[in-house]
Design a protein around this motif. Structure first.
Motif, PDB file in Angstrom:
ATOM      1  N   PRO A 119     -10.082  10.703   3.971  1.00  0.00           N
ATOM      2  CA  PRO A 119     -10.718  11.736   4.698  1.00  0.00           C
ATOM      3  C   PRO A 119     -10.141  13.189   4.854  1.00  0.00           C
ATOM      4  O   PRO A 119     -10.945  13.998   5.222  1.00  0.00           O
ATOM      5  CB  PRO A 119     -10.441  11.122   6.427  1.00  0.00           C
ATOM      6  N   LEU A 120      -8.822  13.383   4.641  1.00  0.00           N
ATOM      7  CA  LEU A 120      -8.222  14.711   4.697  1.00  0.00           C
ATOM      8  C   LEU A 120      -8.152  15.394   3.255  1.00  0.00           C
ATOM      9  O   LEU A 120      -7.649  16.351   3.071  1.00  0.00           O
ATOM     10  CB  LEU A 120      -6.840  14.697   5.561  1.00  0.00           C
ATOM     11  N   GLY A 121      -8.553  14.333   2.309  1.00  0.00           N
ATOM     12  CA  GLY A 121      -8.560  14.985   0.978  1.00  0.00           C
ATOM     13  C   GLY A 121      -7.346  14.306  -0.106  1.00  0.00           C
ATOM     14  O   GLY A 121      -6.718  13.464   0.472  1.00  0.00           O
ATOM     15  N   VAL A 122      -7.581  14.659  -1.115  1.00  0.00           N
ATOM     16  CA  VAL A 122      -6.710  14.627  -2.295  1.00  0.00           C
ATOM     17  C   VAL A 122      -5.881  15.729  -2.956  1.00  0.00           C
ATOM     18  O   VAL A 122      -6.786  16.641  -3.091  1.00  0.00           O
ATOM     19  CB  VAL A 122      -7.410  13.815  -3.409  1.00  0.00           C
ATOM     20  N   TYR A 123      -4.745  15.545  -2.761  1.00  0.00           N
ATOM     21  CA  TYR A 123      -3.987  16.829  -3.500  1.00  0.00           C
ATOM     22  C   TYR A 123      -3.062  16.437  -4.702  1.00  0.00           C
ATOM     23  O   TYR A 123      -2.344  15.340  -4.370  1.00  0.00           O
ATOM     24  CB  TYR A 123      -3.490  17.380  -2.234  1.00  0.00           C
ATOM     25  N   SER A 124      -2.699  17.329  -5.489  1.00  0.00           N
ATOM     26  CA  SER A 124      -1.787  17.031  -6.609  1.00  0.00           C
ATOM     27  C   SER A 124      -0.902  18.191  -6.760  1.00  0.00           C
ATOM     28  O   SER A 124      -1.211  19.241  -6.690  1.00  0.00           O
ATOM     29  CB  SER A 124      -2.649  16.631  -7.926  1.00  0.00           C
ATOM     30  N   ILE A 125       0.261  17.656  -7.432  1.00  0.00           N
ATOM     31  CA  ILE A 125       1.377  18.646  -8.228  1.00  0.00           C
ATOM     32  C   ILE A 125       1.363  18.107  -9.818  1.00  0.00           C
ATOM     33  O   ILE A 125       0.587  17.239 -10.114  1.00  0.00           O
ATOM     34  CB  ILE A 125       2.501  18.765  -7.669  1.00  0.00           C
ATOM     35  N   LEU A 126       1.872  19.198 -10.506  1.00  0.00           N
ATOM     36  CA  LEU A 126       2.275  18.764 -11.793  1.00  0.00           C
ATOM     37  C   LEU A 126       3.452  18.489 -12.077  1.00  0.00           C
ATOM     38  O   LEU A 126       4.351  18.826 -11.318  1.00  0.00           O
ATOM     39  CB  LEU A 126       1.975  19.963 -12.701  1.00  0.00           C
ATOM     40  N   GLY A 127       3.881  17.771 -13.233  1.00  0.00           N
ATOM     41  CA  GLY A 127       5.102  17.371 -13.568  1.00  0.00           C
ATOM     42  C   GLY A 127       5.321  17.624 -14.925  1.00  0.00           C
ATOM     43  O   GLY A 127       4.758  18.519 -15.537  1.00  0.00           O
TER      44      GLY A 127
END
Length: 300
Positions: A119-127
Motif C-alpha cells: 500500500p505504501l510502495g516499494v523502495y530500493s537501494i543499490l549494493g
C-alpha cells in the motif's frame, strides 16, 4: 588396531557424509529452505499507535540455476502474501558469483521484482555488486547504474543518498536510502587506490524535513557506528550472514567488524540494526546454517 575393512568403512562413511553435506549446502539450503524471518520491536522515538509492517528483501544475486526470474517472481509473491505496509529492497540484484549455468539479464530480474506490491510502495537501494558488475559505471565513476535504470524502468524508486516521506494512519515516517559504501573498485588511473564509497549519511539525513521517525536502508552494515540515535532503525544486507554460520558464529564475514554485524538484530547504545541473511550468495554458491530469508519487521 583398526582392520582394513573397518578403515574402508570409515573412509566410505566420511566420504558419503562430505558429499551429503556438500549437496545440502549447495542444493538444499540455498534452493529449498527459504523462510520468513520475523522481528517485532518498538525502536527509539517511534510514535505510539503507529503499527507498521516492513518486508525486506536483500542480496537476490540473480543467476541460473540458483536465482532464476521464475524463483524471484515467486519470492515477490511470497513477500506480498505477508501483507506489508511497505516493501524495501536492500541491494545486490546481479549475480555475485561466476559459478553459474547462465546469466539473468537486468531486465529479467527487474521484471520479476515488478510484481512486488504494498500500500505504501516499494523502495530500493543499490549494493556493491550493482556497481562492481557495471563496467560503464566503474569507468565513469558515477551512475546511473544498469541496476538503477532497470528498477526505475519497472516503477521501483531507487534511493541513493535520498529520502521519501510516507504516512500511515495520519502518522508520518521517513525511508532514507544510502548510496553504496564500497561502490567503486580501485582504479589507479582515476586515483582510486582502494574501494571508494558514494554514501553521504549527513547529506542524506539533512533531507529529512521534520521529527518523524527514520528507517535507514544501507546495503553494508558497517555504517552503523556512524548512524545517529535520531534514526529509529537501520536495515542492511551484504553479509549473507557469512553464508556459513555455526552456533551463531560466521567464519568469514565481508565486514570490517567481523561477526559484530554479521547477522540479525543488533542493539548498540539504544540504536537498532537488523542485518538480513539475504536470499542469494556471492563468490561460492554455498549456504550452511543461514537459510535464505525474507524479513518481516513489525514496528510499533
Amino acid at each position: 588396531m583398526i582392520t582394513r575393512r573397518a578403515f574402508l568403512r570409515l573412509v566410505g562413511g566420511s566420504a558419503f557424509s562430505l558429499v551429503s553435506l556438500g549437496a545440502y549446502a549447495v542444493g538444499i539450503e540455498p534452493m529449498l529452505l527459504t523462510h520468513v524471518k520475523r522481528y517485532t520491536l518498538t525502536p527509539p522515538h517511534w510514535p505510539a499507535g503507529l503499527k507498521l509492517r516492513v518486508v525486506a528483501l536483500a542480496d537476490i544475486h540473480a543467476c541460473r540455476p540458483w536465482m532464476t526470474p521464475e524463483r524471484i517472481a515467486a519470492l515477490a509473491e511470497e513477500a506480498n502474501a505477508l501483507q506489508p505496509d511497505v516493501i524495501v529492497m536492500l541491494g545486490d540484484y546481479p549475480a555475485g558469483t561466476r559459478l553459474v549455468t547462465g546469466w539473468v539479464n537486468a531486465s529479467e530480474w527487474a521484471s520479476a521484482l515488478s510484481g512486488l506490491k504494498a500500500p505504501l510502495g516499494v523502495y530500493s537501494i543499490l549494493g556493491n555488486h550493482d556497481w562492481w558488475e557495471d563496467r560503464s559505471a566503474q569507468a565513469a565513476g558515477a551512475g546511473p547504474t544498469i541496476s538503477r535504470k532497470s528498477l526505475e524502468a519497472v516503477g521501483i524508486p531507487v534511493l541513493e543518498n535520498d529520502v521519501v516521506r510516507l504516512e500511515k494512519d495520519g502518522q508520518g515516517f521517513w525511508i532514507a536510502g544510502l548510496a553504496d559504501q564500497i561502490a567503486l573498485l580501485p582504479n589507479k588511473a582515476e586515483g582510486r587506490r582502494g574501494l571508494t564509497g558514494l554514501d553521504d549519511l549527513p547529506a542524506t539525513l539533512a533531507k529529512v524535513g521534520d521529527t518523524a521517525p527514520i528507517i535507514l536502508l544501507a546495503h553494508e552494515p558497517d555504517i552503523f557506528p556512524k548512524v545517529p540515535w535520531r534514526v529509529s532503525l537501520t536495515l542492511s544486507g551484504h553479509t549473507h550472514g557469512g553464508q556459513v554460520r555455526l552456533f551463531g558464529y560466521s567464519p568469514v564475514v565481508p565486514s570490517a567488524y567481523g561477526n559484530r554485524y554479521a547477522y540479525g538484530h543488533v542493539v548498540e547504545n539504544d540504536r537498532n540494526l537488523i542485518v538480513s541473511g539475504g536470499l542469494g550468495f556471492s563468490i561460492a554458491p554455498v549456504r550452511f546454517g543461514v537459510r535464505p530469508e525474507i524479513l518481516q519487521i513489525d514496528l510499533g
